[in-house]
Design a protein around this motif. Structure first.
Motif, short mmCIF file in Angstrom:
data_model
loop_
_atom_site.label_atom_id
_atom_site.label_comp_id
_atom_site.label_asym_id
_atom_site.label_seq_id
_atom_site.Cartn_x
_atom_site.Cartn_y
_atom_site.Cartn_z
N MET A 33 0.89 -1.35 -0.20
CA MET A 33 -0.11 -0.08 0.01
C MET A 33 0.56 0.91 -0.67
O MET A 33 0.22 2.28 -0.30
N TYR A 41 -7.73 0.60 -3.05
CA TYR A 41 -7.87 -0.30 -2.04
C TYR A 41 -8.59 -1.34 -1.63
O TYR A 41 -9.63 -0.97 -1.45
N ILE A 64 -4.73 -7.81 -1.25
CA ILE A 64 -4.71 -6.53 -1.38
C ILE A 64 -4.78 -6.18 -2.86
O ILE A 64 -3.48 -6.45 -3.61
N GLN A 65 -5.78 -5.72 -3.06
CA GLN A 65 -5.66 -4.89 -4.91
C GLN A 65 -5.41 -4.00 -4.93
O GLN A 65 -6.44 -2.44 -4.18
N ARG A 66 -4.38 -3.13 -5.42
CA ARG A 66 -4.69 -1.32 -6.52
C ARG A 66 -5.30 -1.60 -6.84
O ARG A 66 -4.69 -2.06 -8.58
N ALA A 71 -1.98 -6.12 -7.59
CA ALA A 71 -2.51 -7.03 -6.17
C ALA A 71 -1.34 -8.14 -5.54
O ALA A 71 -0.32 -8.75 -6.69
N PHE A 127 -9.99 3.00 0.61
CA PHE A 127 -9.86 1.52 1.24
C PHE A 127 -11.21 0.92 2.17
O PHE A 127 -11.47 1.79 2.64
#
Length: 179
Positions: A33, A41, A64-66, A71, A127
């Motif tokens: 992050m 996110y 955790i995906q942006r 990810a 987020f």
């Protein structure tokens, strides 16, 4: 519970790293992050299972995906040494294992993740935390009678529940490792 089983329960893996502790997993998420504090996110959790000849394998995914920019993900495996053929028991255990991993993200840890993007929300940073459940509400889904109960359990943890077809961490990512 033997120490070997306890160690297995809290060991996380992905294609690059094996036997990560939860602390290592959390640190990987923080570092991911921090690479782009303006990102959108989604922290997602989900569990799937597969019945085998002598056991039932449960796999919980943490992703955790942006959004639009990659990810980072890992899994945790738990093997129950018997066949679990009751659909209700299997789905309930899947949800419990998801809840267990979610509970490791204490308020303090969630706050640390939120604080990474908080100064950037006016620039579009977001987020969210989601719990993916491998069930569906459509008529053809054998699990539709469990939707209300499992969704309520995930909501009670303060995270957003997702069911099929949106529950890809459970139904696609974790599923891949249950075979």
């Amino acid at each position: 519970m033997t120490s070997k089983l306890r160690a297995l329960n809290y060991s996380f893996n992905n294609l690059q790293e094996k036997n990560m502790t939860f602390e290592q997993v959390f640190e990987r998420i923080v570092q991911f992050m921090k690479k782009d504090r303006n990102g959108n996110y989604r922290l997602m959790f989900g569990t799937d299972s597969q019945v085998h000849a002598n056991d039932t394998k449960f796999v919980t995914g943490i992703v955790i995906q942006r959004e639009g920019k990659g990810a980072w993900a890992c899994i945790r495996k738990v093997v129950i040494p018997r066949q679990i053929n009751s659909l209700q028991e299997k789905i309930s255990l899947e949800t419990s294992l998801t809840e267990e991993v979610v509970s490791m993200f204490t308020d303090e840890r969630k706050e640390k993740l939120i604080n990474i993007v908080l100064p950037h929300v006016y620039k579009g940073a977001t987020f969210t935390i989601e719990g993916h459940i491998d069930i569906g509400s459509r008529r053809q889904n054998k699990t539709r009678f469990l939707v209300r109960e499992m969704v309520s359990r995930i909501e009670s943890m303060g995270i957003e529940p997702k069911i099929k077809p949106e529950s890809f961490v459970a139904s696609a990512y974790a599923n891949r490792y249950t075979k």
